[in-house]
Each structure stands twice: as structure tokens, then as C-alpha cells.
Design a protein around this motif. Structure first.
Motif: not given
Length: 74
Positions: A19-28, A30-38
Motif C-alpha cells: 500500500x505504501x509503495x502504491x501510494x508513493x507511485x501515485x504521488x510520483x 506514474x501513469x498506471x495505477x495498480x490495485x492492492x494485492x490480496x
């Protein structure tokens, strides 16, 4: 019981890391957003998770989702 608790803690920490990595990517921006893993997506990578109760692992994800919602709600 101890193994299940340990696996739930492991999943919580791994999902938090993602989740932290996804949030950092969104802040940066980066065009593609990925969903959190299960929790199920980690079972092939970490075979010891198959020994734990799947509902305990799912509850760890729900607890993380709740914590994130409360944190960002203010």
C-alpha cells in the motif's frame, strides 16, 4: 494458533508495504495505477501461508483497509 497469528501479522505487514509503495507511485505520477494485492496472491510466493486459516488472513486485510481509511479520514 501461533502459526496463524504469525501469518496474519506477516500478511498485514506485506500488504502495508504494498500500500505504501502504491501510494508513493501515485504521488510520483506514474501513469498506471495498480490495485492492492490480496492475501491469496501471496500464497504462491510464500507457501507457509497455505497452512494458516484463510479467514484470518482476510481479516488482516480488512483491518489494514480500516486503518488506512481512518488514517486518511483525518
Amino acid at each position: 494458533l501461533i502459526k496463524t497469528i504469525g501469518c496474519a501479522r506477516f500478511i498485514y505487514n506485506k500488504l502495508l508495504e504494498d500500500r505504501i509503495a502504491i501510494r508513493e507511485e501515485a504521488k510520483a505520477g506514474n501513469g498506471t495505477r495498480r490495485k492492492p494485492a490480496t492475501p491469496a496472491s501471496y500464497k504462491p510466493l510464500f507457501p507457509f501461508l497455505a497452512e494458516a486459516d484463510s479467514l484470518a488472513l482476510a481479516n488482516a486485510k480488512l483491518n489494514l483497509d480500516t486503518a488506512f481509511a481512518k488514517f486518511f479520514a483525518g
